[in-house]
Motif scaffolding. Structure first.
Motif, mmCIF file in Angstrom:
data_model
loop_
_atom_site.group_PDB
_atom_site.id
_atom_site.type_symbol
_atom_site.label_atom_id
_atom_site.label_comp_id
_atom_site.label_asym_id
_atom_site.label_seq_id
_atom_site.Cartn_x
_atom_site.Cartn_y
_atom_site.Cartn_z
ATOM 1 N N ARG A 198 4.288 -11.037 5.581
ATOM 2 C CA ARG A 198 3.668 -10.515 4.367
ATOM 3 C C ARG A 198 2.352 -11.217 4.056
ATOM 4 N N GLY B 37 -0.240 -5.862 4.292
ATOM 5 C CA GLY B 37 -0.358 -6.974 3.340
ATOM 6 C C GLY B 37 -0.856 -8.233 4.027
ATOM 7 N N ALA B 55 -3.985 1.290 3.694
ATOM 8 C CA ALA B 55 -3.453 1.213 2.335
ATOM 9 C C ALA B 55 -4.652 1.330 1.395
ATOM 10 N N SER B 58 -5.193 -0.571 -2.085
ATOM 11 C CA SER B 58 -5.411 -2.019 -2.075
ATOM 12 C C SER B 58 -6.644 -2.392 -1.258
ATOM 13 N N GLY B 116 5.710 -5.667 2.691
ATOM 14 C CA GLY B 116 4.354 -5.624 2.141
ATOM 15 C C GLY B 116 3.405 -4.770 2.951
ATOM 16 N N GLY B 118 1.607 -1.222 4.609
ATOM 17 C CA GLY B 118 1.099 0.012 4.039
ATOM 18 C C GLY B 118 2.210 1.053 3.898
ATOM 19 N N GLU B 120 5.359 0.396 3.304
ATOM 20 C CA GLU B 120 6.162 0.064 2.121
ATOM 21 C C GLU B 120 5.413 0.471 0.848
ATOM 22 N N GLN B 121 4.091 0.271 0.852
ATOM 23 C CA GLN B 121 3.331 0.662 -0.330
ATOM 24 C C GLN B 121 3.404 2.167 -0.554
ATOM 25 N N ARG B 124 6.789 2.857 -2.066
ATOM 26 C CA ARG B 124 6.823 2.514 -3.490
ATOM 27 C C ARG B 124 6.086 3.552 -4.329
#
Lengths: 231, 252
Positions: A198, B37, B55, B58, B116, B118, B120-121, B124
């Protein structure tokens, strides 16, 4: 350097704050690796006893296997266990893949050769005629095993420490067969990999420090048992 | 040193592009495949020279903070929802991803990346659109690993998961999960390449990074990207987008 200091501060904060997620992962790490070490001890000490005290067909071969197994790459053990436990594998119906039990099994396989190897060494260090002596003093089989274990306790505790140390710090097998699932199979080492992935390096490092503290605490208890017993 | 998302590595695209780049320029690229991330974090620390990420929301923040610059739209592919053939949430055949997320939220299980990335983003964002608190979805868990590993876990667990098309196609033979919903405009996955800003990170090799980014958007490279995967999977994995604008792809 700043990251390193930040990691120490973060580790301390995490421990002090009583973060439930962290303590769950710590407890899970202890339970999984503790169970694997205990099972390895239950199976490994008798095997080690046979290898140290008896001669039989395949004795040298088995000893060679044990010595090789002491350096078993965890990730290979993980792949093997994965193939056996996956839905398509021979034991797929047990539905064990990505569970803590699967992790215990993999870690057991990693710890077993270490426990056997250390047991063999520590029993061989005992006087050759000790079993005969104990037998003439009237000790039966289980009683004798117990007395020998007491005499060899330094080496046996070293076996526990080596086994536990190996499995609590390994990541490859736990990741492969446990899947690093947040709610059920994430342990400290796999959490470190996740946080590194992460990009949260201070948290990853903090978890590493906590892992060290945990391993140190366990070893401290064992070392205390070792020295207290030898007085 | 290129920090990139796992999807570009797992799909094999970079295995094609990097040697091509080396032949053209003599520059070797060290690929660090991580979640978006971590790729961003590597850029923000100056640990990478170039990034290739997906992403958009961000990314804008990292451009604003001055960590990366010279962003170029490179290509896109899309996400799809995959799930067990039994399809307990009865999503297959529907077209609306938001409704599908609501249906899955009632039945579960769902395996998330939780790393974390892209992807997963995107997940979410979809839960947000559906008005669902993902922590309450029954049987939802997170692997904290890359897309390939997450597909394997979802497959073994007979769970739904959100995946990029490239990784799914690369893993299709090995898993029983099937696409249950695709082609919703919400599921677009747009890749931008950036140069890590040498004004902010002194060690960043901006000249090399610029050469890499120019290479990615060059017409010949774009043709390679557009053809990638056709021979093996029968469909292209990425759509080349150099020269297009974000608005044309529906990004804001």
């Amino acid at each position: 350097m700043r990251d390193l200091l930040a990691a120490f501060a973060r580790a301390f904060d995490l421990l002090a704050s009583g973060d439930p997620a962290l303590y769950t992962i710590m407890a899970r790490t202890l339970v999984v690796s503790g169970a694997a070490t205990l099972l390895a001890l239950l199976a490994g000490v008798p095997i080690g006893y046979l290898l140290a005290r008896r001669r039989f067909a395949g004795h040298t071969l088995l000893l060679g296997l044990v010595n090789t197994g002491m350096g078993l790459p965890p990730v290979v053990v993980g792949l093997f266990v994965w193939l056996v436990l996956a839905r398509s594998g021979p034991l797929g119906d047990l539905d064990l893949i990505y569970t803590r039990r699967a992790m215990v099994l993999a870690q057991f396989i990693i710890a077993l050769p270490l426990v056997v190897g250390f047991t063999v060494t520590s029993l061989r260090a005992l006087p050759e005629r000790l079993p005969d002596l104990l037998r003439t003093l009237g000790a039966r089989r289980w009683r004798m095993l117990w007395l020998l274990a007491r005499e060899a306790r330094l080496g046996l505790l070293a076996a526990v420490m080596a086994g536990f140390g190996a499995v609590v710090s390994e990541v490859g097998a736990s990741m492969t067969v446990g899947g690093n699932l947040e709610r059920s199979t994430r342990v400290l080492t796999t959490a470190i990999v996740t946080e590194t992935g992460r990009g949260d390096v201070p948290l990853a490092l903090a978890l590493g420090l906590i892992l060290l503290v945990l391993a140190f605490a366990v070893n401290l208890v064992l070392t205390w048992a070792q020295t207290r017993g030898s007085r | 040193m290129l920090a990139t998302t796992t999807s570009t590595r797992d799909s094999g695209l970079l295995d094609t592009l990097v040697p091509l780049f080396r032949r053209q320029t003599g520059i070797d690229v060290k690929v660090i495949a991580v979640g978006t991330g971590a790729a961003r974090a590597m850029a923000a620390r100056g640990d990478a020279d170039a990034v290739l990420v997906h992403a958009w929301e961000s990314e804008k923040r990292y451009v604003a903070s001055g960590d990366v610059r010279d962003g170029r739209l490179v290509m896109h592919n899309d996400f799809l929802l995959v799930g067990p053939p039994a399809d307990p949430a009865r999503v297959r055949g529907t077209r609306d991803v938001v409704a599908a997320m609501r249906a899955i939220a009632r039945t579960g299980p769902f395996i998330s990346r939780g790393d974390g990335s892209g992807t997963e983003q995107m997940e979410r964002a979809l839960w947000r659109l559906a008005g669902i608190d993902p922590t309450r979805v029954p049987g939802r868990d997170a692997t904290g690993q890359g897309m390939g590993a997450t597909l394997l876990v979802a497959d073994q667990r007979r769970a739904y998961t959100l995946t990029d098309r490239a990784t799914y196609l690369a893993f299709r033979e090995r898993i029983r999960l099937v696409p249950v919903l695709e082609h919703d405009p919400h599921l677009l996955n747009v890749y931008h390449a950036y140069v890590v800003n040498p004004a902010k990170h002194r060690r960043a090799k901006a000249t090399l990074a610029r050469a890499w980014v120019s290479f990615l958007v060059a017409p010949a490279t774009q043709d390679v990207i557009g053809a990638f995967g056709r021979a093996r999977y029968g469909q292209a994995l990425f759509v080349p987008d150099a020269g297009k604008t974000e608005a044309q792809l529906g990004l804001k």
